[in-house]
Design an enzyme around this catalytic site. Structure first.
Site, PDB file in Angstrom:
ATOM      1  CG  ASP A 247      -2.030   0.988   1.156  1.00 34.60           C
ATOM      2  OD1 ASP A 247      -1.905   1.952   0.386  1.00 34.60           O
ATOM      3  OD2 ASP A 247      -3.045   0.795   1.855  1.00 34.60           O
ATOM      4  CG  ASN A 255      -3.852  11.435  -6.308  1.00 34.69           C
ATOM      5  OD1 ASN A 255      -3.131  11.482  -7.308  1.00 34.69           O
ATOM      6  ND2 ASN A 255      -4.517  10.339  -5.962  1.00 34.69           N
ATOM      7  CG  ASP A 264      -3.320   8.858 -13.092  1.00 35.92           C
ATOM      8  OD1 ASP A 264      -3.738   8.307 -12.054  1.00 35.92           O
ATOM      9  OD2 ASP A 264      -4.053   9.386 -13.944  1.00 35.92           O
ATOM     10  CD  GLU A 290      -4.174   4.371  -2.101  1.00 36.01           C
ATOM     11  OE1 GLU A 290      -4.479   4.795  -0.969  1.00 36.01           O
ATOM     12  OE2 GLU A 290      -4.930   4.473  -3.092  1.00 36.01           O
TER      13      GLU A 290
END
Length: 389
Positions: A247, A255, A264, A290
Protein backbone atom coordinates in the site's frame (compact mmCIF):
# COMPACT_ATOMS: atom_id res chain seq x y z
CA UNK A 1 -15.10 -22.31 -49.99
CA UNK A 2 -12.12 -20.18 -50.97
CA UNK A 3 -14.40 -17.17 -51.33
CA UNK A 4 -15.84 -17.78 -47.85
CA UNK A 5 -12.32 -17.87 -46.37
CA UNK A 6 -11.45 -14.66 -48.24
CA UNK A 7 -14.46 -12.88 -46.75
CA UNK A 8 -13.93 -14.31 -43.25
CA UNK A 9 -10.24 -13.45 -43.02
CA UNK A 10 -10.90 -10.05 -44.57
CA UNK A 11 -13.55 -9.17 -41.99
CA UNK A 12 -11.29 -10.28 -39.12
CA UNK A 13 -8.35 -8.24 -40.47
CA UNK A 14 -10.59 -5.20 -40.98
CA UNK A 15 -12.33 -5.12 -37.60
CA UNK A 16 -9.67 -6.50 -35.24
CA UNK A 17 -6.60 -4.28 -35.07
CA UNK A 18 -4.41 -7.00 -33.53
CA UNK A 19 -5.37 -9.48 -36.25
CA UNK A 20 -4.12 -7.54 -39.26
CA UNK A 21 -1.85 -10.46 -40.19
CA UNK A 22 -4.90 -12.48 -41.19
CA UNK A 23 -5.03 -10.30 -44.31
CA UNK A 24 -2.24 -12.51 -45.68
CA UNK A 25 -4.46 -15.57 -45.27
CA UNK A 26 -7.13 -13.65 -47.16
CA UNK A 27 -4.65 -13.02 -49.99
CA UNK A 28 -3.62 -16.69 -49.95
CA UNK A 29 -7.17 -17.94 -50.44
CA UNK A 30 -7.90 -15.17 -52.92
CA UNK A 31 -5.09 -16.52 -55.08
CA UNK A 32 -6.49 -20.01 -54.60
CA UNK A 33 -9.90 -18.69 -55.66
CA UNK A 34 -8.39 -17.47 -58.93
CA UNK A 35 -7.13 -20.94 -59.84
CA UNK A 36 -10.52 -22.43 -60.87
CA UNK A 37 -11.29 -19.15 -62.65
CA UNK A 38 -8.20 -19.75 -64.77
CA UNK A 39 -9.37 -23.31 -65.42
CA UNK A 40 -12.71 -22.02 -66.69
CA UNK A 41 -10.92 -19.55 -68.95
CA UNK A 42 -8.83 -22.40 -70.37
CA UNK A 43 -12.08 -24.11 -71.36
CA UNK A 44 -13.86 -21.09 -72.81
CA UNK A 45 -11.09 -19.02 -74.40
CA UNK A 46 -8.31 -19.60 -76.88
CA UNK A 47 -5.62 -18.35 -74.46
CA UNK A 48 -4.83 -21.83 -73.19
CA UNK A 49 -1.10 -21.28 -72.56
CA UNK A 50 -1.62 -17.96 -70.80
CA UNK A 51 -4.25 -19.21 -68.38
CA UNK A 52 -2.45 -22.52 -67.81
CA UNK A 53 0.64 -20.67 -66.63
CA UNK A 54 -1.42 -18.10 -64.72
CA UNK A 55 -3.41 -20.82 -62.95
CA UNK A 56 -0.20 -22.61 -61.99
CA UNK A 57 1.37 -19.38 -60.75
CA UNK A 58 -1.54 -18.15 -58.62
CA UNK A 59 -2.03 -21.57 -57.01
CA UNK A 60 1.66 -21.82 -56.13
CA UNK A 61 1.58 -18.21 -54.94
CA UNK A 62 -1.38 -19.00 -52.69
CA UNK A 63 0.54 -21.75 -50.89
CA UNK A 64 3.68 -19.61 -50.59
CA UNK A 65 1.58 -16.72 -49.25
CA UNK A 66 0.30 -19.08 -46.54
CA UNK A 67 3.86 -19.35 -45.17
CA UNK A 68 4.23 -15.57 -45.30
CA UNK A 69 0.93 -15.15 -43.46
CA UNK A 70 1.87 -17.56 -40.68
CA UNK A 71 5.18 -15.74 -40.14
CA UNK A 72 3.30 -12.44 -39.83
CA UNK A 73 0.71 -14.09 -37.57
CA UNK A 74 3.36 -15.21 -35.07
CA UNK A 75 4.94 -11.74 -35.09
CA UNK A 76 7.98 -12.58 -37.18
CA UNK A 77 9.21 -10.64 -40.17
CA UNK A 78 8.14 -12.51 -43.33
CA UNK A 79 11.03 -13.86 -45.38
CA UNK A 80 9.97 -12.24 -48.62
CA UNK A 81 13.12 -13.07 -50.53
CA UNK A 82 12.81 -16.79 -49.84
CA UNK A 83 9.10 -16.69 -50.66
CA UNK A 84 9.72 -14.90 -53.96
CA UNK A 85 12.62 -17.22 -54.78
CA UNK A 86 10.46 -20.29 -54.14
CA UNK A 87 7.67 -18.95 -56.31
CA UNK A 88 10.00 -17.87 -59.12
CA UNK A 89 11.81 -21.23 -59.06
CA UNK A 90 8.47 -23.01 -59.39
CA UNK A 91 7.43 -20.86 -62.35
CA UNK A 92 10.84 -21.37 -63.94
CA UNK A 93 10.57 -25.14 -63.56
CA UNK A 94 7.10 -25.07 -65.10
CA UNK A 95 8.45 -23.22 -68.13
CA UNK A 96 11.35 -25.67 -68.46
CA UNK A 97 9.02 -28.69 -68.67
CA UNK A 98 6.37 -26.86 -70.70
CA UNK A 99 6.78 -29.02 -73.81
CA UNK A 100 7.55 -32.21 -71.87
CA UNK A 101 5.67 -35.46 -72.27
CA UNK A 102 2.51 -35.30 -70.18
CA UNK A 103 1.35 -38.36 -68.21
CA UNK A 104 4.91 -39.52 -67.67
CA UNK A 105 6.36 -39.88 -64.18
CA UNK A 106 9.35 -37.48 -64.64
CA UNK A 107 7.16 -34.74 -66.08
CA UNK A 108 4.44 -35.08 -63.45
CA UNK A 109 6.93 -35.21 -60.57
CA UNK A 110 8.57 -32.00 -61.76
CA UNK A 111 5.13 -30.44 -62.25
CA UNK A 112 4.06 -31.17 -58.65
CA UNK A 113 7.43 -30.62 -56.95
CA UNK A 114 7.10 -26.83 -56.37
CA UNK A 115 3.71 -27.34 -54.68
CA UNK A 116 5.15 -30.04 -52.42
CA UNK A 117 8.14 -27.87 -51.48
CA UNK A 118 5.84 -24.90 -50.75
CA UNK A 119 3.63 -27.09 -48.53
CA UNK A 120 6.70 -28.33 -46.64
CA UNK A 121 7.76 -24.70 -46.14
CA UNK A 122 4.33 -23.91 -44.66
CA UNK A 123 4.60 -26.97 -42.41
CA UNK A 124 7.99 -25.84 -41.08
CA UNK A 125 6.77 -22.28 -40.51
CA UNK A 126 3.62 -23.56 -38.75
CA UNK A 127 5.83 -25.28 -36.18
CA UNK A 128 6.94 -21.81 -35.05
CA UNK A 129 3.45 -20.91 -33.86
CA UNK A 130 3.74 -20.25 -30.14
CA UNK A 131 0.21 -21.44 -29.37
CA UNK A 132 1.02 -25.04 -28.51
CA UNK A 133 -1.78 -27.51 -28.64
CA UNK A 134 -3.82 -29.77 -30.87
CA UNK A 135 -4.75 -27.02 -33.37
CA UNK A 136 -1.13 -26.28 -34.22
CA UNK A 137 -0.39 -30.00 -34.39
CA UNK A 138 -3.31 -30.49 -36.78
CA UNK A 139 -2.12 -27.62 -38.98
CA UNK A 140 1.40 -29.03 -39.19
CA UNK A 141 -0.01 -32.48 -39.90
CA UNK A 142 -2.38 -31.22 -42.61
CA UNK A 143 0.40 -29.50 -44.52
CA UNK A 144 2.53 -32.61 -44.16
CA UNK A 145 -0.33 -34.56 -45.77
CA UNK A 146 -0.68 -31.87 -48.46
CA UNK A 147 3.02 -32.16 -49.31
CA UNK A 148 2.76 -35.96 -49.52
CA UNK A 149 -0.44 -35.56 -51.55
CA UNK A 150 1.38 -33.52 -54.21
CA UNK A 151 4.16 -36.11 -54.41
CA UNK A 152 1.64 -38.96 -54.83
CA UNK A 153 -0.28 -37.22 -57.60
CA UNK A 154 2.26 -38.11 -60.35
CA UNK A 155 1.73 -41.80 -59.71
CA UNK A 156 -2.03 -41.31 -59.86
CA UNK A 157 -1.91 -39.36 -63.11
CA UNK A 158 0.29 -42.02 -64.74
CA UNK A 159 -2.30 -44.59 -63.70
CA UNK A 160 -5.46 -42.68 -64.67
CA UNK A 161 -4.15 -40.36 -67.37
CA UNK A 162 -4.95 -36.68 -67.73
CA UNK A 163 -5.19 -36.27 -71.47
CA UNK A 164 -2.72 -34.74 -73.92
CA UNK A 165 -3.75 -31.09 -73.44
CA UNK A 166 -4.82 -28.77 -70.61
CA UNK A 167 -8.39 -28.75 -71.95
CA UNK A 168 -8.57 -32.53 -72.01
CA UNK A 169 -7.14 -32.62 -68.46
CA UNK A 170 -10.11 -30.62 -67.17
CA UNK A 171 -12.48 -33.29 -68.45
CA UNK A 172 -10.55 -36.27 -67.07
CA UNK A 173 -11.32 -38.47 -64.07
CA UNK A 174 -7.90 -37.59 -62.68
CA UNK A 175 -8.83 -33.89 -62.64
CA UNK A 176 -11.92 -34.63 -60.55
CA UNK A 177 -9.94 -36.70 -58.03
CA UNK A 178 -7.06 -34.19 -57.96
CA UNK A 179 -9.20 -31.07 -57.52
CA UNK A 180 -11.48 -32.59 -54.87
CA UNK A 181 -8.63 -34.03 -52.78
CA UNK A 182 -6.61 -30.81 -52.93
CA UNK A 183 -9.69 -28.73 -52.17
CA UNK A 184 -10.65 -30.80 -49.12
CA UNK A 185 -7.13 -30.55 -47.70
CA UNK A 186 -6.92 -26.78 -48.24
CA UNK A 187 -10.35 -26.30 -46.64
CA UNK A 188 -9.10 -28.28 -43.62
CA UNK A 189 -5.99 -26.07 -43.49
CA UNK A 190 -8.15 -22.94 -43.70
CA UNK A 191 -10.35 -24.11 -40.84
CA UNK A 192 -7.30 -24.84 -38.65
CA UNK A 193 -5.89 -21.40 -39.39
CA UNK A 194 -9.26 -19.86 -38.57
CA UNK A 195 -9.34 -21.71 -35.24
CA UNK A 196 -5.84 -20.39 -34.45
CA UNK A 197 -6.93 -16.85 -35.28
CA UNK A 198 -10.01 -17.18 -33.07
CA UNK A 199 -7.94 -18.70 -30.25
CA UNK A 200 -5.47 -15.82 -30.39
CA UNK A 201 -8.26 -13.26 -30.50
CA UNK A 202 -9.90 -14.81 -27.44
CA UNK A 203 -6.61 -14.88 -25.56
CA UNK A 204 -6.01 -11.21 -26.34
CA UNK A 205 -9.56 -10.33 -25.30
CA UNK A 206 -9.09 -12.14 -22.00
CA UNK A 207 -5.72 -10.44 -21.51
CA UNK A 208 -7.28 -7.02 -22.11
CA UNK A 209 -10.07 -7.78 -19.64
CA UNK A 210 -7.55 -8.92 -17.03
CA UNK A 211 -5.07 -6.06 -17.44
CA UNK A 212 -5.19 -2.76 -15.58
CA UNK A 213 -5.22 -0.10 -18.33
CA UNK A 214 -3.12 2.43 -16.40
CA UNK A 215 -0.29 0.28 -15.06
CA UNK A 216 -0.34 -2.74 -17.36
CA UNK A 217 -0.41 -5.08 -14.35
CA UNK A 218 -2.94 -7.85 -13.84
CA UNK A 219 -6.18 -6.62 -12.33
CA UNK A 220 -8.55 -8.31 -9.88
CA UNK A 221 -10.25 -10.27 -12.66
CA UNK A 222 -6.90 -11.77 -13.63
CA UNK A 223 -6.05 -12.45 -9.99
CA UNK A 224 -9.21 -14.50 -9.51
CA UNK A 225 -8.53 -16.50 -12.67
CA UNK A 226 -4.83 -17.26 -12.12
CA UNK A 227 -4.58 -17.06 -8.33
CA UNK A 228 -6.62 -20.18 -7.45
CA UNK A 229 -4.47 -22.24 -9.83
CA UNK A 230 -1.30 -21.07 -8.06
CA UNK A 231 -2.81 -22.03 -4.71
CA UNK A 232 -3.78 -25.50 -5.97
CA UNK A 233 -0.30 -26.06 -7.43
CA UNK A 234 1.31 -25.00 -4.15
CA UNK A 235 -0.86 -27.51 -2.28
CA UNK A 236 -0.33 -30.40 -4.69
CA UNK A 237 3.41 -29.93 -4.96
CA UNK A 238 3.95 -29.23 -1.29
CA UNK A 239 5.74 -26.01 -2.15
CA UNK A 240 5.20 -22.83 -0.22
CA UNK A 241 3.45 -19.75 -1.54
CA UNK A 242 3.49 -16.28 -0.03
CA UNK A 243 1.38 -13.20 -0.63
CA UNK A 244 2.92 -9.73 -0.48
CA UNK A 245 0.42 -6.88 -0.07
CA UNK A 246 1.65 -3.34 -0.74
CA UNK A 247 0.00 0.00 0.00
CA UNK A 248 1.64 3.25 -1.13
CA UNK A 249 2.10 5.66 1.78
CA UNK A 250 0.39 9.08 1.75
CA UNK A 251 -0.84 8.61 -1.81
CA UNK A 252 -3.88 10.83 -1.26
CA UNK A 253 -1.54 13.62 -0.21
CA UNK A 254 0.41 13.18 -3.45
CA UNK A 255 -2.80 13.57 -5.45
CA UNK A 256 -3.91 16.59 -3.42
CA UNK A 257 -0.55 18.33 -3.57
CA UNK A 258 0.67 17.48 -7.06
CA UNK A 259 -2.52 16.62 -8.95
CA UNK A 260 -3.98 13.39 -10.25
CA UNK A 261 -1.75 13.36 -13.33
CA UNK A 262 1.30 13.16 -11.07
CA UNK A 263 -0.47 10.53 -8.99
CA UNK A 264 -1.01 8.46 -12.11
CA UNK A 265 2.67 8.86 -13.01
CA UNK A 266 3.62 7.56 -9.56
CA UNK A 267 1.36 4.53 -10.01
CA UNK A 268 2.85 3.80 -13.43
CA UNK A 269 6.40 4.18 -12.10
CA UNK A 270 5.67 1.90 -9.16
CA UNK A 271 4.11 -0.68 -11.49
CA UNK A 272 7.26 -0.54 -13.60
CA UNK A 273 9.30 -1.30 -10.49
CA UNK A 274 7.16 -4.37 -9.89
CA UNK A 275 7.43 -5.47 -13.52
CA UNK A 276 11.22 -5.18 -13.35
CA UNK A 277 11.59 -7.05 -10.07
CA UNK A 278 8.85 -9.69 -10.14
CA UNK A 279 9.99 -13.08 -11.47
CA UNK A 280 8.17 -14.77 -14.33
CA UNK A 281 6.53 -17.33 -12.01
CA UNK A 282 5.10 -14.60 -9.75
CA UNK A 283 1.84 -12.71 -10.26
CA UNK A 284 1.81 -8.94 -9.71
CA UNK A 285 -1.65 -7.38 -9.34
CA UNK A 286 -3.06 -3.90 -8.98
CA UNK A 287 -5.84 -4.44 -6.49
CA UNK A 288 -7.22 -0.95 -6.99
CA UNK A 289 -6.20 2.60 -6.17
CA UNK A 290 -2.76 2.56 -4.58
CA UNK A 291 -2.95 -1.07 -3.42
CA UNK A 292 -0.95 -3.86 -5.03
CA UNK A 293 -0.35 -7.54 -4.35
CA UNK A 294 2.16 -10.14 -5.48
CA UNK A 295 1.69 -13.91 -5.27
CA UNK A 296 5.07 -15.62 -4.84
CA UNK A 297 5.14 -19.40 -5.45
CA UNK A 298 7.97 -21.83 -4.69
CA UNK A 299 8.68 -20.01 -1.44
CA UNK A 300 8.47 -22.18 1.67
CA UNK A 301 10.41 -19.96 4.06
CA UNK A 302 9.31 -16.54 2.81
CA UNK A 303 12.81 -15.53 1.78
CA UNK A 304 11.80 -14.93 -1.84
CA UNK A 305 9.04 -12.62 -0.65
CA UNK A 306 11.38 -10.86 1.77
CA UNK A 307 14.05 -10.30 -0.90
CA UNK A 308 11.42 -8.98 -3.32
CA UNK A 309 10.01 -6.60 -0.70
CA UNK A 310 13.52 -5.42 0.14
CA UNK A 311 14.28 -4.79 -3.55
CA UNK A 312 11.02 -2.88 -4.04
CA UNK A 313 11.76 -0.53 -1.14
CA UNK A 314 15.27 0.09 -2.42
CA UNK A 315 13.94 0.83 -5.92
CA UNK A 316 11.70 3.61 -4.56
CA UNK A 317 14.60 5.70 -3.27
CA UNK A 318 15.53 7.26 -6.67
CA UNK A 319 11.96 8.45 -7.34
CA UNK A 320 12.81 12.02 -6.33
CA UNK A 321 15.74 12.02 -8.78
CA UNK A 322 13.27 11.17 -11.57
CA UNK A 323 11.11 14.21 -10.84
CA UNK A 324 8.50 12.20 -8.93
CA UNK A 325 7.33 12.77 -5.35
CA UNK A 326 9.20 10.83 -2.71
CA UNK A 327 7.46 7.53 -2.12
CA UNK A 328 7.47 4.87 0.55
CA UNK A 329 5.37 1.74 0.90
CA UNK A 330 3.82 -0.26 3.70
CA UNK A 331 3.02 -3.92 3.36
CA UNK A 332 2.57 -7.36 4.75
CA UNK A 333 3.87 -10.82 3.85
CA UNK A 334 1.89 -13.92 4.79
CA UNK A 335 2.26 -17.58 3.92
CA UNK A 336 -0.52 -19.55 2.24
CA UNK A 337 -1.94 -22.37 4.33
CA UNK A 338 -3.66 -25.38 2.75
CA UNK A 339 -7.45 -24.98 2.47
CA UNK A 340 -7.16 -21.19 2.82
CA UNK A 341 -9.10 -19.24 0.19
CA UNK A 342 -7.53 -16.67 -2.09
CA UNK A 343 -9.67 -13.95 -0.54
CA UNK A 344 -8.58 -15.06 2.93
CA UNK A 345 -4.90 -15.00 1.97
CA UNK A 346 -5.11 -11.51 0.42
CA UNK A 347 -7.18 -10.18 3.33
CA UNK A 348 -4.66 -11.53 5.83
CA UNK A 349 -1.77 -9.82 4.00
CA UNK A 350 -3.85 -6.62 3.78
CA UNK A 351 -4.41 -6.68 7.55
CA UNK A 352 -0.69 -6.97 8.12
CA UNK A 353 -0.08 -4.03 5.76
CA UNK A 354 -2.63 -2.02 7.75
CA UNK A 355 -0.71 -2.81 10.93
CA UNK A 356 2.46 -1.60 9.21
CA UNK A 357 0.76 1.71 8.46
CA UNK A 358 -0.43 2.06 12.05
CA UNK A 359 3.10 1.30 13.23
CA UNK A 360 4.46 4.35 11.37
CA UNK A 361 4.42 3.37 7.66
CA UNK A 362 7.52 2.79 5.49
CA UNK A 363 7.84 -0.82 6.58
CA UNK A 364 6.78 -4.30 5.53
CA UNK A 365 5.78 -6.76 8.24
CA UNK A 366 6.23 -10.49 7.79
CA UNK A 367 4.17 -13.05 9.61
CA UNK A 368 6.21 -15.80 11.29
CA UNK A 369 6.02 -19.30 9.86
CA UNK A 370 4.24 -20.44 13.02
CA UNK A 371 0.99 -18.51 13.15
CA UNK A 372 0.40 -19.57 16.72
CA UNK A 373 3.37 -17.48 17.76
CA UNK A 374 2.61 -14.20 19.47
CA UNK A 375 5.41 -12.54 17.50
CA UNK A 376 3.35 -11.69 14.43
CA UNK A 377 4.98 -8.40 13.46
CA UNK A 378 8.46 -9.50 12.51
CA UNK A 379 9.67 -7.12 9.85
CA UNK A 380 11.27 -3.76 9.27
CA UNK A 381 11.28 -1.24 12.02
CA UNK A 382 13.10 1.90 10.86
CA UNK A 383 15.83 0.22 8.84
CA UNK A 384 15.52 -0.92 5.22
CA UNK A 385 16.29 -4.60 5.75
CA UNK A 386 14.24 -7.52 6.93
CA UNK A 387 14.90 -8.50 10.54
CA UNK A 388 15.07 -12.26 11.07
CA UNK A 389 12.75 -13.49 13.79
Amino acid sequence: MAALFVVTYGVIALYYARQRATAWFMVSYLLGFLTPICHLLILYTDQVALFSLLGYGVFLGGIVMMAVGIQAFVGRRPQWRLALLLWAAGIGLRLVIWDGARNTLPYELLFQLPFAVAAIAVMLVARQIGQAGPIRAMLVGIFGVIAAHFLLKPFLVVSLGSGPTPKSYLGSVYAVVSQISTGVLLVAAGLCLLLLVIQKALEETILDAETDPLTGLTNRRGLYRVGPRLLVEATLRGEGLHALFLDLDHFKAINDRHGHATGDSVLVAFARVLQDLVATDMLAVRMGGEEFAVLIPHDTTGMRAARLADAIRDALKPFAEKGLPALTVSGGIVRYRASETLDGLIAHADQLAYRAKRAGRDRILQEPLDRSSERSDIGWAEGPRLVAG
